[in-house]
Write a protein that holds these residues in place. Structure first.
Motif, PDB file in Angstrom:
ATOM      1  N   UNK A  98       0.833  -1.207   0.000  1.00 38.50           N
ATOM      2  CA  UNK A  98       0.000   0.000   0.000  1.00 38.50           C
ATOM      3  C   UNK A  98       0.865   1.253   0.000  1.00 38.50           C
ATOM      4  N   UNK A  99       2.012   1.203   0.678  1.00 37.57           N
ATOM      5  CA  UNK A  99       2.896   2.370   0.725  1.00 37.57           C
ATOM      6  C   UNK A  99       3.484   2.701  -0.643  1.00 37.57           C
ATOM      7  N   UNK A 106      -8.411  -3.363  -3.346  1.00 34.72           N
ATOM      8  CA  UNK A 106      -8.416  -4.817  -3.130  1.00 34.72           C
ATOM      9  C   UNK A 106      -7.416  -5.219  -2.056  1.00 34.72           C
ATOM     10  N   UNK A 107      -6.230  -4.602  -2.057  1.00 35.75           N
ATOM     11  CA  UNK A 107      -5.214  -4.936  -1.046  1.00 35.75           C
ATOM     12  C   UNK A 107      -5.675  -4.498   0.336  1.00 35.75           C
ATOM     13  N   UNK A 108      -6.304  -3.328   0.426  1.00 35.56           N
ATOM     14  CA  UNK A 108      -6.811  -2.868   1.732  1.00 35.56           C
ATOM     15  C   UNK A 108      -7.877  -3.818   2.269  1.00 35.56           C
ATOM     16  N   UNK A 109      -8.766  -4.290   1.378  1.00 34.90           N
ATOM     17  CA  UNK A 109      -9.777  -5.252   1.820  1.00 34.90           C
ATOM     18  C   UNK A 109      -9.144  -6.547   2.289  1.00 34.90           C
ATOM     19  N   UNK A 110      -8.142  -7.008   1.557  1.00 37.93           N
ATOM     20  CA  UNK A 110      -7.437  -8.235   1.963  1.00 37.93           C
ATOM     21  C   UNK A 110      -6.740  -8.046   3.309  1.00 37.93           C
ATOM     22  N   UNK A 152     -12.951 -14.254   0.118  1.00 35.17           N
ATOM     23  CA  UNK A 152     -13.610 -13.268  -0.745  1.00 35.17           C
ATOM     24  C   UNK A 152     -12.654 -12.128  -1.085  1.00 35.17           C
ATOM     25  N   UNK A 153     -11.882 -11.668  -0.076  1.00 38.43           N
ATOM     26  CA  UNK A 153     -10.931 -10.585  -0.331  1.00 38.43           C
ATOM     27  C   UNK A 153      -9.856 -11.018  -1.304  1.00 38.43           C
ATOM     28  N   UNK A 209      -9.075  -8.273  -9.524  1.00 37.32           N
ATOM     29  CA  UNK A 209      -8.528  -6.962  -9.864  1.00 37.32           C
ATOM     30  C   UNK A 209      -7.246  -7.093 -10.673  1.00 37.32           C
ATOM     31  N   UNK A 210      -6.365  -8.040 -10.238  1.00 41.79           N
ATOM     32  CA  UNK A 210      -5.124  -8.268 -10.977  1.00 41.79           C
ATOM     33  C   UNK A 210      -5.423  -8.740 -12.404  1.00 41.79           C
TER      34      UNK A 210
END
Length: 526
Positions: A101-102, A112-116, A267-268, A275-276
């Motif tokens: 994320x950074x 998607x990464x934040x949800x995961x 699901x995440x 998304x990928x």
């Protein structure tokens, strides 16, 4: 080193020089050609640098995200009752996601990464709680068995004192034996509320199983009438069962929360992978668009140059055509063919233009992208090789079979356990596992029925026959492998040779019987 020192003459300079040498009188045509080729250079360089850089960045983020998925899978594979170890492993995975994320990925991928990451935080908390609950349930089960052992011992002493036979249906010894059988059955049922949830979408319903513990507690109460010592043992056993029951309730609740967390994480993960996939498709479309734009620019530039030079002398047309082909067309076709090769998955062939102008910079960018992608795929192949090494070098036998009892695959350790020359020899000679490998009639059917019923069987012990005819005892842990529609593809599991342990247990049983006989004889003499 400065950029001007690293690269040689630009395409613009080369065209100016050629035009000046051919005919200084056609300055207007030369200027027009210069403008056209300068424009194609800028557009091509900008488009390729922008799109290739974005593709490389997305590929790198995708690789690291896949590593995080693999770390989560490994965390479940190496599940332990050590809460501190689970927290530390989870912290490392979370930090890895936070680093992604950074790096400011594309907005849709960042979401998607934040949800995961959020799902992973919830799952790690549930996992630590489940680990503590599992440890508490194991300790409570051990205390219940210890209390029952003490009760059974007191019943045996009481039977010897009162002269009752151990086989008498109403004797305390028979009652204690019946309680042990019921408690063992409860252990088997209650054990299904444990780690099998990692492979299940819904947690099991524990009330029916907990009712067994209540029934055992009620059946033990009549034994309290056999004296104060027995009454104390019954009281201790009832208290241990109550603790065991409460621990199982806590474990069931923790496992229910964990099952919800696992579903959320899946699901995440699916959202991140989708998304990928969308970004990959977007990159593919972008690549095609860039190619079309470059082709369109080339076509229009060639047409303009042809119309302009058609009005000039034949010499200028021939010379300019030669240098256009050498400076633009040939490198551009090479670049386009390399882009097509990248799309087709060819990462080994590098661009060799041997140019010191802008095409050299494009060459360097494409080669760098190819090397980065090759490194990513090499890491993936290394991961597959490591899995194959584990399969080939494992000390336990690993097998895959069809539900009908035919080997699908086996590792060398499996062949060694059964005394075959190789895994290939084992697969070629054994056609029916139930009749050619298992000694006990119905052992294979029992194993297959257990797998079809629950999807997993642990600690299944049976006798097998080696190639040389020798009988051995083995312990089998197996589970089913399903396809996307939920149908069984094959059984997969491990086999451990426990013949030595079985022999030791038989010797220990004989020794115990001898000791009991000696104690009884000694007691009679006294």
């Amino acid at each position: 080193m400065r950029q001007s020192e690293r690269y040689g003459l630009s395409i613009r300079t080369q065209l100016l020089s050629v035009t000046a040498l051919v005919c200084a009188g056609f300055m207007a045509v030369a200027g027009l050609t210069f403008f056209a080729f300068g424009h194609i250079q800028d557009l091509t360089r900008t488009a390729i640098r922008r799109d290739m850089s974005e593709m490389a960045e997305i590929a790198r983020i995708g690789q690291r995200l896949s590593e995080s998925f693999a770390s989560v899978a490994l965390l479940f594979t190496s599940f332990t009752q050590d809460e501190d170890s689970l927290r530390e492993q989870g912290r490392l995975i979370t930090e890895s996601c936070q680093k992604l994320l950074d790096e400011a990925p594309p907005p849709e991928l960042q979401t998607a990464i934040e949800g995961f990451t959020r799902s992973l935080d919830v799952l790690l908390t549930d996992l630590v709680q489940a680990s503590a609950a599992l440890r508490m349930a194991s300790e409570a089960k051990s205390r219940a068995h210890l209390a029952l052992d003490r009760l059974a011992g007191t019943a045996s002493e009481l039977a010897r004192t009162e002269g009752q036979g151990a086989g008498t249906p109403d004797s305390p010894v028979a009652a204690a034996r019946s309680l042990r059988e019921d408690l063992d059955q409860a252990d088997r049922l209650l054990g299904r509320t444990g780690l099998e949830l990692f492979a299940r979408a819904e947690p099991p319903d524990p009330p029916q199983r907990l009712a067994i513990l209540n029934a055992i507690r009620e059946r033990a109460r009549p034994l309290a009438t056999h004296g104060p010592v027995m009454s104390k043992r019954v009281e201790d056993f009832a208290a241990a069962l109550t603790t065991y029951e409460n621990a199982v309730r806590v474990l069931s609740s923790s496992m229910s929360d964990l099952a919800v967390g696992i579903a959320g994480l899946k699901r995440s993960k699916d959202a991140a992978m989708a998304t990928m996939a969308g970004l990959d498709e977007k990159n593919a479309r972008t690549t095609i668009t860039v190619q079309n734009e470059i082709a369109s620019i080339i076509t229009s530039t060639q047409r303009l140059v042809f119309i302009s030079t058609a009005a000039t002398v034949t010499l200028l047309l021939v010379v300019m055509g030669f240098f256009i082909k050498r400076i633009v067309n040939q490198p551009l076709r090479t670049i386009l063919s390399r882009i097509e090769a990248l799309r087709a998955g060819d990462l080994d062939t590098l661009v060799r233009l041997n140019r010191s102008d802008e095409w050299g910079r494009i060459e360097e960018a494409l080669n760098t992208l190819a090397r980065d992608l090759s490194s990513s795929y090499s890491a993936l192949r290394e991961s597959e090789k490591n899995y194959r090494d584990i399969f080939e070098k494992a000390s336990e036998g690993i097998f895959q079979t069809t539900p009908l009892g035919r080997f699908y695959s086996a590792n060398p350790a499996m062949a060694r356990i059964l005394k075959y020359d190789s895994a290939k020899d084992l697969l070629a000679q054994v056609k029916d596992i139930g009749t050619e490998i298992f000694v006990g009639r119905g052992d294979w059917e029992a194993l297959a029925e257990g797998l079809l019923a629950s999807g997993e069987v642990n600690g299944f012990e049976a006798r097998m026959q080696r190639k040389d005819g020798q009988m051995i005892w083995v312990s089998i842990n197996a589970h089913t492998i399903l396809d996307a529609s939920g149908d069984i593809l094959y059984f997969e599991g491990t086999v451990t040779d426990v013949t030595a342990r079985k022999r030791a247990e038989r010797r220990l049983d004989v020794l115990i019987r001898h000791l009991k006989t000696a104690v009884v004889d000694r007691t009679k003499k006294l």
